[in-house]
Every structure is written in structure tokens, then in C-alpha cells.
Write an enzyme that holds these catalytic residues in place. Structure first.
Site: not given
Length: 486
Positions: A40-41, A57, A101, A160
Site C-alpha cells: 500500500n502506501d 508498505q 508509513s 502516524r
């Protein structure tokens, strides 16, 4: 999980599933993707020692949002990526439930990664740690003890995704956070030495300043400046991915959204003074958590996750992989509007070219292809018109201008993906329209009028779906160029 087993389990999962993944005809050709599992990110996007570095990620063990590591790839041209050793794993006490992240910055010839360590107890209670790792070669990282432990007063443990930058010899970072009233916010931290960080305050978010109800969490904030190419003014932008927005017509139709505000960051207050509406960066089905960087050519380049949290019903799951990142884009501001343009390096992968120019009424097949670039100019517009791409039995992706509603429509309803919804954006009256489209094995990215609007969506056509069709209700002038990707 025993920390010693983390790398071993990763290697076993890769060996077990790689052959199945490699045989999947939906694997991308020019998009970053995981060798197996879920990604993902984008994280730590940076340029170091003459190479672009992208971390992201990655769960190598399954297609679920668990066991998050920082995978790592590097490139000379932002298109051909070499996979490196995993940079960060959940093998420390402060990241044992996931390396979440963050961002990267180069200082005095070293690459620093600033990331979130996630810890949960048996009851699921969260602790969050903002941490730093440093490298002299860009591939091997020494990890420091946490620099920020948990959250300031008045906020929940949801803090985060630090994005870091330098200004006048001082370092700053924005983080996404949730207030105790369950409102999404962005906060600002500062540091004199990169290691010790001070909480400066809340700069934006739901029910902050003039902005009213606007989501329960703001993830992956990004702050940067661009010069307006027309006025010459320096514009501050705050990008964020708010969770919890309700759909409003054609707006906010994904599970979670990503967009930006124009404004001005006051470091002293501190506050990001919002001077515009929230504008979605991308109008497609699959775009979230983008991260930008400025390269040595002075370009502000952005890459997003071509996916959305909690939207995992993709046909590739059966082959033990899911998601990818977008193609890189150059950001610019022109006359108070943000534009996204394909990076100039895209022309380097152009292969065989076909061209068509003429008038179309009805449908006309003009070629075939599975991975390619199109530039199409429509003029003499008086009716609905558009393109049908990756056309075959039970497959087609439609990019259409709705003449009556004055909207561009992306329709991926005919394919293997579960989500059959369409996405639209209002363009207004048009005498002509230019589309630049990039089609990979399982994605489409549409740039409208030099990046005035962009659609990014995953598509899952059947294997032999490769026809390219132009259509128009009334006679419409069409000029088309198509390059197969090398």
C-alpha cells in the site's frame, strides 16, 4: 512473532508464491508492485546518490493489512525499478506490530527515514512511536530509538505517517492524528537536530478554523510549495487523506479520499491557513496516500497507492498478491489550479507507433494493445464520444464524455473487478478535448487536458481483451497516436 523469524517467514512466503504470481497476466509492466502479498502506501520517496528510492508498505505473508514492512526499490529513471533488500521489518519492540508509513530526507550525504512504529497489546490497544533510521549507502539502515512516543494531550493513539522537510536549517514534520473528539487533524513538529522533536501544535483538520466536519482521521499528510507558472506566486499546498467523508454527488465516492488545500503555513502560530476548497487529486477508483518529493531537476513528483483502504475485493487475491503504486507524475500550479503531468521519462518506453486522423461516427476499431500510451484529441464536439479500451469478450473499459452533463466518465463495469461503479468529473462546455492515457496490464491512468484532471483505476480485463475502439454519436474529428510500451 519472534523477531528472529520475521525475515525467515518473509523469504518462505516469497518462495512459496512467486511462481504463481509471475504467471498472472494482470501483473503490471511499469508500476511498482510487491513480488507477493499486499502493498500500500508509498514511503520514503527520495533521491539519493543519483538514484530515486521508493519504499512502500508491504505484507509479504498475505494479502491482508498485517505484518507491515518497508519494501524498497530504486531506479535511475522512475520507470525501471530494481528491488532491494527489505529496508525495515517489524523486528523491534517499538514496531513489533508493523512498520507504518513515513518519509525520507537526505542530510549531509545520508538518507534518513522517518516512520511510525506500531505496537498493540493483547486487547488491541495501540501505542505509536515515530522513529528514525539512517543509511550511508541507501540500502542498509541503522534504526534509532523512538523520537516521539505516543501522542500529545487531547489526541488519541492514532498518530502516524510523518512527512519531513527542512527550512532555514530547521526540520519540520506533519503527522496525521485523531483528536479525542474523534476528528481527523494534522499536527506540526520541529527539530533542531533531526533526533529530538518538539510538538508545535495543530495546523489543520476537521473543525479546525473555518473547516467544519471533515472526517474522523487524516492520514498521510504532505506539505510543499509550488510556484504558480502564470502569476509567479509561491503557493503552499497541504495534501491529506481524510477518512469519513460522505459522498456528495460525483465527489468522495471512494471508501476514503485524498485531496489538497491551497493556503499558507504560519510556522509561528502554527496554522495552515486554508484558502481554497478541498479538491480531490484524483477522480478514479484507486488513489490514496500519495507522497511527493523534489528531485535534482527541480520537479515536484508525486506517486500514490493505486488502491484504497478496506477495498480489497480484487481478483488477484487468489494468486496471493494485491495492489500497486501509480506512475510518477509531475505537479505544477497554473493560474491557481493544480495540474498533474506524466513525467517526461514516459516517452523513453514508447515502442511501435500507430496513428489515426479523421472523422468518426459510430464505432471504429483503430488498433490493439495491452500495455501502451495514447494521446487522443477530439474536436468538432456535438455529442457523446470516447474510447473503449482493453475490449474483448466480457471486457472493456470506457472513457466517455457525456455531452449533455458536460462530464468525463470512467466506466470499468465490464471486467473481473467486483466494483462496477463509475467515476465522473464535470468539465463544462468543450469545443475540444485532449486525453493522454496510460494502460498497463491491470490499470488505467487518464490525464485530461494536460493534467487538469486525472483518473487512476485498476482494471481487470480478461487475458485476450486488447481492442482499441473510438466512438461518437455525431460525427467527431479525432486525432489519435498510440505507442506500444517496449
Amino acid at each position: 512473532m519472534d523477531f528472529k523469524q520475521v525475515k525467515e517467514n518473509e523469504e518462505k512466503a516469497v518462495l512459496k508464491n512467486k511462481n504463481v504470481v509471475d504467471s498472472d497476466f494482470w501483473r503490471q509492466k511499469y508500476h511498482i508492485q510487491g513480488i507477493v502479498g499486499l502493498i500500500n502506501d508509498p514511503n520514503g520517496f527520495s533521491q539519493f546518490n543519483g538514484e530515486y528510492h521508493m519504499f512502500y508498505q508491504w505484507n509479504p505473508l498475505s494479502t491482508e493489512h498485517k505484518n507491515k514492512t518497508w519494501a524498497h526499490s530504486k531506479s535511475h529513471d522512475l520507470l525501471h525499478w530494481e528491488r532491494c533488500e527489505t529496508a525495515l521489518r517489524p523486528d523491534t519492540w517499538y514496531s513489533k506490530n508493523g512498520v507504518y508509513s513515513g518519509s525520507g530526507i537526505v542530510i549531509d550525504g545520508k538518507l534518513y527515514l522517518f516512520y511510525t512504529g506500531n505496537v498493540k497489546d493483547a486487547e488491541g490497544n495501540r501505542e505509536s512511536y515515530q522513529c528514525i533510521a539512517v543509511s550511508e549507502d541507501g540500502e542498509h539502515f541503522d534504526r534509532w530509538e523512538p523520537s516521539i512516543v505516543n501522542q500529545p494531550d487531547g489526541y488519541t493513539r492514532h498518530i502516524r505517517d510523518p512527512k519531513i522537510w527542512e527550512k532555514d536549517g530547521k526540520y519540520y514534520a506533519v503527522l496525521g492524528i485523531q483528536s479525542e473528539k474523534l476528528e481527523g487533524k494534522v499536527v506540526l513538529y520541529s527539530s533542531e537536530n533531526i533526533k529530538n522533536w518538539k510538538f508545535e501544535g495543530e495546523i489543520a483538520g476537521a473543525n479546525h478554523g473555518k473547516l467544519k466536519d471533515f472526517g474522523f482521521m487524516w492520514e498521510c499528510p504532505d506539505y510543499f510549495q509550488l510556484k504558480d507558472e502564470k502569476t509567479g506566486k509561491i503557493i503552499d499546498l497541504l495534501v491529506a487523506s481524510p477518512q469519513g467523508l460522505e459522498p456528495q454527488g460525483d465527489l468522495y465516492n471512494n471508501k476514503y479520499q485524498t485531496g489538497y488545500f491551497f493556503g499558507k503555513l504560519d510556522y509561528e502560530k502554527p496554522e495552515f491557513e486554508i484558502r481554497s476548497e478541498f479538491v480531490e487529486i484524483d477522480r478514479g477508483h484507486d488513489f490514496y496516500a500519495p507522497q511527493s518529493m523534489e528531485d535534482n531537476k527541480g520537479r515536484r513528483i508525486v506517486v500514490g497507492w493505486m488502491g484504497v483502504p478496506e477495498d480489497e475485493d480484487f481478483p488477484t487475491v487468489k494468486n496471493e498478491w494485491i495492489h500497486c503504486l501509480t506512475l510518477p507524475r509531475k505537479l505544477k500550479v497554473r493560474d491557481g489550479k493544480l495540474y498533474q503531468e506524466p513525467i517526461s521519462e514516459m516517452v523513453s518506453i514508447r515502442g511501435e507507433k500507430i496513428e489515426f486522423e479523421g472523422f468518426v461516427k459510430g464505432e471504429k476499431e483503430i488498433g490493439k494493445g495491452k500495455t501502451y500510451e495514447l494521446i487522443v484529441k477530439f474536436s468538432d464536439i456535438s455529442s457523446d464520444f470516447g474510447l473503449k479500451l482493453r475490449v474483448g469478450k466480457n471486457s472493456e473499459t470506457v472513457v466517455k464524455f457525456d455531452f449533455e452533463d458536460k462530464k468525463l466518465v470512467l466506466d470499468r463495469s465490464c471486467g473481473a473487478q467486483a466494483d462496477k461503479s463509475v467515476r465522473k468529473v464535470f468539465l463544462g462546455d468543450r469545443k475540444d478535448l485532449e486525453l493522454r492515457i496510460f494502460v498497463d496490464n491491470s490499470s488505467i491512468e487518464v490525464f485530461v487536458n494536460n493534467g487538469e484532471e486525472v483518473f487512476s483505476s485498476r482494471i481487470f480485463p480478461l487475458e485476450n481483451a486488447d481492442k482499441i475502439i473510438v466512438f461518437a454519436e455525431n460525427e467527431t474529428k479525432v486525432k489519435l497516436e498510440k505507442w506500444e510500451w517496449q
